[in-house]
Design a protein around this motif. Structure first.
Motif, mmCIF file in Angstrom:
data_model
loop_
_atom_site.group_PDB
_atom_site.id
_atom_site.type_symbol
_atom_site.label_atom_id
_atom_site.label_comp_id
_atom_site.label_asym_id
_atom_site.label_seq_id
_atom_site.Cartn_x
_atom_site.Cartn_y
_atom_site.Cartn_z
ATOM 1 N N ARG A 134 5.861 95.012 79.058
ATOM 2 C CA ARG A 134 6.757 93.961 78.568
ATOM 3 C C ARG A 134 7.163 93.010 79.683
ATOM 4 N N ILE A 135 7.315 93.534 80.884
ATOM 5 C CA ILE A 135 7.653 92.666 82.014
ATOM 6 C C ILE A 135 6.511 91.673 82.247
ATOM 7 N N LYS A 136 5.272 92.151 82.112
ATOM 8 C CA LYS A 136 4.124 91.242 82.267
ATOM 9 C C LYS A 136 4.133 90.167 81.187
ATOM 10 N N HIS A 137 4.527 90.580 79.997
ATOM 11 C CA HIS A 137 4.618 89.654 78.878
ATOM 12 C C HIS A 137 5.694 88.598 79.154
ATOM 13 N N VAL A 138 6.826 89.028 79.689
ATOM 14 C CA VAL A 138 7.896 88.095 80.050
ATOM 15 C C VAL A 138 7.379 87.123 81.115
ATOM 16 N N ALA A 139 6.644 87.669 82.087
ATOM 17 C CA ALA A 139 6.105 86.820 83.162
ATOM 18 C C ALA A 139 5.221 85.720 82.578
ATOM 19 N N GLU A 140 4.445 86.074 81.557
ATOM 20 C CA GLU A 140 3.578 85.083 80.908
ATOM 21 C C GLU A 140 4.396 83.940 80.302
ATOM 22 N N ARG A 141 5.467 84.340 79.642
ATOM 23 C CA ARG A 141 6.294 83.335 78.979
ATOM 24 C C ARG A 141 6.964 82.423 80.015
ATOM 25 N N VAL A 142 7.455 83.027 81.090
ATOM 26 C CA VAL A 142 8.090 82.248 82.147
ATOM 27 C C VAL A 142 7.053 81.312 82.779
ATOM 28 N N ALA A 143 5.856 81.848 83.004
ATOM 29 C CA ALA A 143 4.792 81.056 83.625
ATOM 30 C C ALA A 143 4.448 79.845 82.748
ATOM 31 N N ARG A 144 4.478 80.056 81.436
ATOM 32 C CA ARG A 144 4.176 78.972 80.509
ATOM 33 C C ARG A 144 5.220 77.850 80.631
ATOM 34 N N THR A 145 6.485 78.248 80.688
ATOM 35 C CA THR A 145 7.557 77.252 80.828
ATOM 36 C C THR A 145 7.408 76.498 82.148
ATOM 37 N N ARG A 146 7.067 77.240 83.196
ATOM 38 C CA ARG A 146 6.878 76.622 84.516
ATOM 39 C C ARG A 146 5.706 75.634 84.461
ATOM 40 N N ALA A 147 4.645 76.052 83.755
ATOM 41 C CA ALA A 147 3.440 75.218 83.673
ATOM 42 C C ALA A 147 3.707 73.916 82.916
ATOM 43 N N GLU A 148 4.730 73.954 82.066
ATOM 44 C CA GLU A 148 5.116 72.716 81.360
ATOM 45 C C GLU A 148 5.852 71.754 82.294
ATOM 46 N N GLY A 149 6.072 72.182 83.517
ATOM 47 C CA GLY A 149 6.664 71.285 84.508
ATOM 48 C C GLY A 149 8.149 71.484 84.726
ATOM 49 N N HIS A 150 8.733 72.463 84.026
ATOM 50 C CA HIS A 150 10.172 72.698 84.185
ATOM 51 C C HIS A 150 10.466 73.525 85.442
ATOM 52 N N GLN A 151 11.664 73.330 85.995
ATOM 53 C CA GLN A 151 12.187 74.296 86.949
ATOM 54 C C GLN A 151 12.763 75.439 86.126
ATOM 55 N N VAL A 152 12.566 76.685 86.599
ATOM 56 C CA VAL A 152 12.997 77.823 85.782
ATOM 57 C C VAL A 152 13.841 78.802 86.599
ATOM 58 N N VAL A 153 14.982 79.153 86.034
ATOM 59 C CA VAL A 153 15.782 80.258 86.553
ATOM 60 C C VAL A 153 15.776 81.327 85.470
ATOM 61 N N VAL A 154 15.371 82.538 85.831
ATOM 62 C CA VAL A 154 15.312 83.619 84.854
ATOM 63 C C VAL A 154 16.385 84.633 85.207
ATOM 64 N N THR A 155 17.078 85.139 84.215
ATOM 65 C CA THR A 155 17.984 86.248 84.506
ATOM 66 C C THR A 155 17.628 87.427 83.607
ATOM 67 N N VAL A 156 17.637 88.615 84.179
ATOM 68 C CA VAL A 156 17.176 89.802 83.453
ATOM 69 C C VAL A 156 18.192 90.926 83.505
ATOM 70 N N SER A 157 18.111 91.758 82.477
ATOM 71 C CA SER A 157 18.927 92.975 82.422
ATOM 72 C C SER A 157 18.136 94.120 83.037
ATOM 73 N N ALA A 158 18.758 95.285 83.061
ATOM 74 C CA ALA A 158 18.069 96.494 83.499
ATOM 75 C C ALA A 158 17.034 96.889 82.445
ATOM 76 N N MET A 159 15.987 97.583 82.875
ATOM 77 C CA MET A 159 14.921 97.994 81.959
ATOM 78 C C MET A 159 15.446 98.992 80.932
ATOM 79 N N GLY A 160 15.210 98.694 79.665
ATOM 80 C CA GLY A 160 15.485 99.622 78.569
ATOM 81 C C GLY A 160 16.732 100.468 78.724
ATOM 82 N N LYS A 161 16.544 101.768 78.836
ATOM 83 C CA LYS A 161 17.663 102.713 78.824
ATOM 84 C C LYS A 161 18.212 103.007 80.221
ATOM 85 N N THR A 162 17.802 102.222 81.223
ATOM 86 C CA THR A 162 18.201 102.524 82.599
ATOM 87 C C THR A 162 19.700 102.699 82.765
#
Lengths: 413, 413
Positions: free
Chosen positions: B18-46
């Motif tokens: 899922r992290i790889k999947h998120v990376a894909e989505r972020v990469a897509r937004t970046r590729a559209e030319g946007h600056q991107v700040v991502v914020t994430v929670s802890a993994m699942g049940k951590t």
């Protein structure tokens, strides 16, 4: 009434039960009236698990990100140990590397401590708190999280003891002290009650896993008295200190071994000094630690250079050399794994030239082929095949008179 | 070309895949030319696992140490997501709360963001990096690690978007948007394409788990356009924005529920205003969030005060009140759990006084007893028994005309 720094490794904090046990020990030291700074590693296999996790994300995880990942391990330990102390009514304060003021250079994965800003720690100690510091980690001048690499937690402990001018630094580990050799390899190994910094440094450099050479170096240069002891048993440990208070001098004090040795051979390097300089500068730039170096003539104009590195760094060493193939103008690059290094160490060796001869004869009599040799004032090391390492250690331990005395008598019957 | 803040919750980063999947989505937004700040929670049940670990060390883990422990969860996520981005050739930089300049008050476990010093983030964005910020965490004025408490990661994202004057803040979650009610409780729930801040705030306050009220409040006061969408599907989400661009106005826009409600009753408090002030000041001092408050006469000189709190805070609320028993001079303290709150929310309600009556009638017809009521300009909430919550939600969803339209025709046969 003094200031004591205590370090507990990953096995010592490997479970909640063990963390509670560590808290008891710390509480006891505090109850004796000492100020206490504790530094801890990540719990048990945490670091391996995190490394495996990163390995699932990418083949070669970038080092800066690895540092962010791995430092969570010690952060978990400091929080849990602080809780365990507070549960016992001992005031405690957890501090990560940056909170404890541990400033390092920016070499991710193997940063060196440059300075410790002890303000936070001193304030906390003055409030009567036990300060629980995350080992193995620091912060770079740019504010990035760094790790100190192998042996980092020992180094954190000793550096803290030096910066705080502590009365002693206690290294708690899963063995009861420093032995004449690895007891798992040679059952006749015996525990030393004292050893001097210089000997400990050689033993540590040569793979005696109980203390990392960086921490011994740091202790030696700041004259921090160290004691290595078991976190599970109450037995006295081994003091590492100045040479003048040592036991009766022996030629050889211990036999060390390191089973993660690889060898690189650069064949047919042009025989000019600047080529050797270039070669080892490029490796140093890549932060590869080169250990033993042997050169020999290849022909009138070229030489062969062999050197040993840690197994983990073999691949990178090869890449560095290949990427400078044109400049270095060598004929062939070879590498070899499956090697080990056995070493005899003792401050008395410098005055006793017979030690080397005795070592070579003993190995040769046991049918062990020596592939590389290096010597210093207080040690002799031989690289041999890894599968002969245990045999070599046992032979040398006996030959140099280190074996435990035989039982004095058998019951007559 | 804009600046986009994206937030991915624990489920969205629940595994390496899922992290790889998120990376894909972020990469897509970046590729559209946007600056991107991502914020994430802890993994699942951590977070749950770490909490359980602390629970093994002590019964009531101290909050400051819990913060040190829990923040490791997001630190793991930022390192792994940064690695995954770099693996895709996207420049990235992980930042913990303190590295991202997220300064909070010192209330451990439920700190509030006071200021974000965006210097580090801006520098990183200017270098063309995606900045990956640990959600849920910050640093107090004294340099201690803090957590923001429930909903903290959403709040981090919105606060970052506000501080950076971002063009939008995207909240990726495990549902496809904001629904008229909880689809797990009422199968006829439907997704809204837009909702205004005020309505979203009421829905969030009333337990619609998709967004935490603090984050909506922050978005509203800084006019940050929010979109809530699925991290697993490409479907359009729900926009949360200014009221003027809303769909046709409806009396009731959604039905919220919260099943972790407890009630405290302080019986026979002296009927003087300063006693109520004292009571709720003491609770506020202990950082207990009091929700609904109802008072009624006990006799000529005394009143009964009932109020609702989150189940988790019931015990602490009781302790606070008991510890001031003498000053408060009440007769009896009662508490009740197993309660839920259902609420009807809609900006149009203020002009339509019939809504309350309709709600009470509908619940009463369904045999559901109302234990407490509270109203605001755009919502009406009723506390009822928890085991009747699903029934109540379904009833109200139907009564207020929110059900999905029936299939237009059945195939004639």
């Amino acid at each position: 009434m003094g200031l004591v720094v205590q370090k507990f490794g990953g096995t010592s904090v490997g479970s909640v039960e063990r963390i509670k046990h560590v808290a008891e020990r710390v509480a006891r030291t505090r109850a004796e009236g000492h100020q206490v700074v504790v530094t801890v590693s990540a719990m048990g296999k945490t670091t391996d698990e995190l490394t495996a996790l990163a390995g699932k994300v990418c083949d070669r995880p970038p080092k800066r990100e690895m540092d962010v990942l791995l430092t969570t391990g010690e952060q978990v330990s400091i929080s849990l140990l602080s809780m365990a102390l507070m549960e016992k009514g001992v005031k405690a304060r957890p501090m990560t590397g940056w909170q404890a003021g541990i400033q390092t250079d920016p070499i991710h994965g193997k940063a060196r401590i440059e300075h410790i800003d002890t303000g936070n720690i001193r304030e906390s100690l003055e409030r009567g708190e036990v300060v629980v510091v995350a080992g193995f980690q620091g912060v770079s001048p740019e504010g990035a999280i760094t790790t100190l690499g192998r042996g980092g937690s020992d180094t954190t402990a000793v550096a803290l003891a030096a910066a705080l001018d502590a009365d002693r630094c206690e290294i708690y580990t899963d063995v009861t002290g420093v032995f004449t050799t690895d007891p798992r390899m040679a059952p006749k190994a015996r525990k030393l009650s004292e050893i001097c910094y210089e000997e400990m440094l050689e033993l540590a450099n040569l793979g005696a896993g109980v203390l990392h050479p960086r921490s011994v170096e740091c202790a030696m240069s700041h004259r921090v008295p160290l004691v290595v002891r078991s976190s599970f048993e109450d037995e006295e440990g081994t003091w590492v200190k100045e040479a003048d208070r040592m036991e009766e001098e022996l030629n050889v004090r211990g036999i060390a071994h390191d089973s993660e040795v690889a060898r690189v051979k650069v064949m047919g390097l042009p025989n000019r000094t600047e080529m050797l300089t270039l070669l080892f500068n490029k490796l140093a730039d890549a932060h590869i630690n080169v250990d033993m170096i042997v050169t020999s003539e290849h022909d009138d104009e070229r030489i062969d250079v062999a050197f040993s590195v840690h197994e983990d760094e073999l691949e990178q060493a090869g890449q560095v050399i290949e990427s400078h193939r044109e400049e270095l103008d060598y004929l062939k690059l070879l590498s070899e794994t499956g090697l080990a290094k056995v070493s005899a160490v003792g401050a008395g060796m410098v005055t006793n030239p017979g030690v080397a001869a005795k070592m070579f004869t003993s190995l040769s009599d046991a049918g062990i082929r020596i592939k590389m040799v290096s010597t210093s004032e207080i040690k002799i090391s031989c690289v041999i095949a890894k599968d002969q390492a245990a045999k070599a250690v046992q032979e040398l331990h006996t030959v140099f008179g280190l074996d435990v005395e035989e039982a004095l008598a058998t019951v007559s019957s």
